[in-house]
Design an enzyme around this catalytic site. Structure first.
Site, PDB file in Angstrom:
ATOM      1  N   ASN A   1     -95.159 -36.600 136.182  1.00 40.49           N
ATOM      2  CA  ASN A   1     -96.297 -36.952 135.342  1.00 40.49           C
ATOM      3  C   ASN A   1     -96.776 -35.686 134.620  1.00 40.49           C
ATOM      4  O   ASN A   1     -97.281 -34.769 135.257  1.00 40.49           O
ATOM      5  CB  ASN A   1     -97.395 -37.524 136.244  1.00 40.49           C
ATOM      6  CG  ASN A   1     -98.654 -37.901 135.478  1.00 40.49           C
ATOM      7  OD1 ASN A   1     -98.844 -37.494 134.340  1.00 40.49           O
ATOM      8  ND2 ASN A   1     -99.522 -38.672 136.126  1.00 40.49           N
TER       9      ASN A   1
ATOM     10  N   CYS B   1    -104.782 -38.264 130.489  1.00 38.20           N
ATOM     11  CA  CYS B   1    -103.433 -38.762 130.199  1.00 38.20           C
ATOM     12  C   CYS B   1    -103.405 -39.712 128.994  1.00 38.20           C
ATOM     13  O   CYS B   1    -102.326 -40.062 128.509  1.00 38.20           O
ATOM     14  CB  CYS B   1    -102.857 -39.452 131.424  1.00 38.20           C
ATOM     15  SG  CYS B   1    -102.975 -38.441 132.899  1.00 38.20           S
TER      16      CYS B   1
ATOM     17  N   HIS C   1     -97.387 -44.104 129.457  1.00 44.49           N
ATOM     18  CA  HIS C   1     -97.637 -42.822 130.133  1.00 44.49           C
ATOM     19  C   HIS C   1     -96.765 -42.799 131.389  1.00 44.49           C
ATOM     20  O   HIS C   1     -96.737 -43.757 132.165  1.00 44.49           O
ATOM     21  CB  HIS C   1     -99.126 -42.735 130.483  1.00 44.49           C
ATOM     22  CG  HIS C   1     -99.450 -41.635 131.432  1.00 44.49           C
ATOM     23  ND1 HIS C   1     -98.911 -40.378 131.306  1.00 44.49           N
ATOM     24  CD2 HIS C   1    -100.255 -41.598 132.533  1.00 44.49           C
ATOM     25  CE1 HIS C   1     -99.362 -39.620 132.290  1.00 44.49           C
ATOM     26  NE2 HIS C   1    -100.172 -40.328 133.053  1.00 44.49           N
TER      27      HIS C   1
END
Ligand code: UT7
Length: 416
Positions: free
Chosen positions: A305, A136, A275
């Site tokens: 996500n 990520c 993020h």
């Protein structure tokens, strides 16, 4: 390169202090784009798949829905569409690109890289291309890699993409992970300039001792060859609580470190794009940095996500929504598998204008079309060139034998 001290007063009155090579250029973001699959999976839909409910998901994560790639959509196709949108905004040609970096944890192939496939689809004839694996944090890592190449004059124009099809590697019976992730892609075009600004500072970090907290085992992983391999191949495993603790520890501090490098403070930031993992983690940004919650951009409710895609996807939405203006200082911060984390500070310079009607728009379409024609032609040409004289003779013999057999079968009396 000779170093020189560099300091500059910002409109806010703050002064940036740093040193940089004398001939150093600046790497500005001049284009941004996103692509999200149209298929939506809501929390209510998930209730039919695992033992969960909308209240729990909303309260613990802030996620309402996520996008899921259809069968024909791949990491490469999402990345290519996001890249084309970013090239439209930058109004440059694929053939202007010197480098393509794709940050992804869900490539179609371990090799070739997704970046090479995107390079081909775009027709970016003179671009180098590679994939970057930092989970990520990948997009921020990629941004810094590209900016470094531009700032030192090695290249002038780079495309950095974050793209994922995580729905294909989820364990749909694990409610701890399958409710979190979604698919999508985001891209940014960076270009060199003598005008101060752009990517000002970055912090890239890793703590590999936490490698087993977030994994996606693939060929050659210890899960393949150990009899008691704990986790399923090609399925995401996450120690949610552990990653949560790690994320809340580094998310604010890494931004502070990146700011310190250039003598700035959190109050100087106009917007933070973290993020998009969990709304509760993002809330730590405003708490740790002591900034207003409105200064922390969030679209986790709509996309969940999307790993490496989440920051460029949020950036594209934020710019289009007018949340980022020329002269603004913005921070991006990523964290995830590795463990890795990365923060960067950017002085924004571009206006949110779409130039689809420009002359370059037509030339871009031409380059995409040409790439589509060139691809099969090059393949066939390569196949022909690869055939050795022996292969030619063997192939010719085979054709002749097949013809003779067919002739013999067709001759009268053969079926007696
Ligand atoms: O992109 C990479 C970075 N990843 C992250 O940043 C993710 C970080 N972690 C998280 O966001 C959170 O840890 C989760 C959202 C994954 C989990 O939230 P949590 O508040 O840490 O929940 P938990 O795992 O401690 O579970 C609490 C309870 C448990 O039940 P008991 O043992 O208290 O009875 C779980 O079984 O909630 C239960 N639970 C659920 N209930 C309904 C876990 N998942 C679910 C679910 N629906 N989907």
């Amino acid at each position: 390169m000779a170093q020189h001290a560099y300091s500059r007063r910002l409109p806010s009155g703050r002064v940036i202090h740093t040193t940089r090579p004398r001939d150093m250029r600046y790497a500005h973001i001049v284009g941004w784009g996103m692509e999200a699959p149209s298929q939506v999976l809501t929390n209510a839909d998930l209730e039919a798949i695992v033992d969960t409910n909308d209240e729990w998901i909303m309260a613990r994560t802030g996620i309402k829905e996520r996008r899921i790639a259809e069968q024909r959509e791949t990491t490469t196709s999402l990345a290519t569409r996001a890249a084309q949108n970013a090239l439209d905004i930058a109004d440059i040609l694929p053939s202007d690109l010197d480098l393509i970096i794709v940050a992804t944890a869900t490539p179609e192939y371990i090799f070739p890289s997704t970046a090479s496939m995107v390079q081909d689809y775009l027709g970016a004839k003179k671009a180098g291309a590679f994939d970057l694996s930092a989970a990520c944090s990948g997009f921020v890592y990629g941004l810094q890699m590209a900016a470094g190449q531009i700032q030192t004059g090695v290249i002038n124009t780079a495309l950095v993409i974050g793209a994922e099809t995580l729905s294909r590697v989820l364990d749909w019976s694990d409610r701890g992970t399958c409710i979190l992730f979604g698919d999508g892609a985001g891209a940014a075009v960076l270009q060199g300039s003598d005008k101060p600004g752009g990517v000002l500072s970055s912090v890239l970090r890793s703590d590999g001792s936490g490698w087993d907290m977030l994994t996606l085992p693939t060929v050659s992983s210890r899960d393949t060859y150990l009899q008691d391999g704990e986790h399923e191949m090609h399925r995401i495993y996450m120690d949610g609580k552990g990653v949560y603790r790690f994320a809340t520890r580094i998310i604010g501090d890494s931004i502070k470190q990146a700011l310190q490098q250039i003598g700035l403070e959190p109050a100087d930031l106009s917007l933070v794009i973290p993020h998009q993992a969990n709304q509760r983690i993002m809330d730590y940004v405003s708490k740790t940095l002591k900034i207003a919650p409105e200064k922390v951009y969030s679209n986790v409710a709509n996309y969940g996500n999307t790993s490496a895609a989440s920051i460029p996807l949020a950036l594209a939405e934020a710019v289009e929504a007018g949340r980022v203006r020329p002269g603004d200082l913005i921070a991006m911060v990523g964290f995830g598998g590795g463990l890795t984390w990365a923060a960067t500070i950017i002085e924004w310079s571009a206006l949110p204008t779409r130039s689809t009607l420009s002359v370059n728009w037509g030339r871009r379409q031409g380059e995409y079309a040409l790439a589509g024609v060139r691809r099969p032609l090059k393949r066939w040409w390569r196949r022909l060139m690869l055939l050795s004289p022996t292969t030619w003779i063997v192939t010719a013999r085979r054709i002749l034998t097949r013809r003779r057999l067919r002739k013999a079968q067709n001759e009268p009396g053969q079926d007696q």
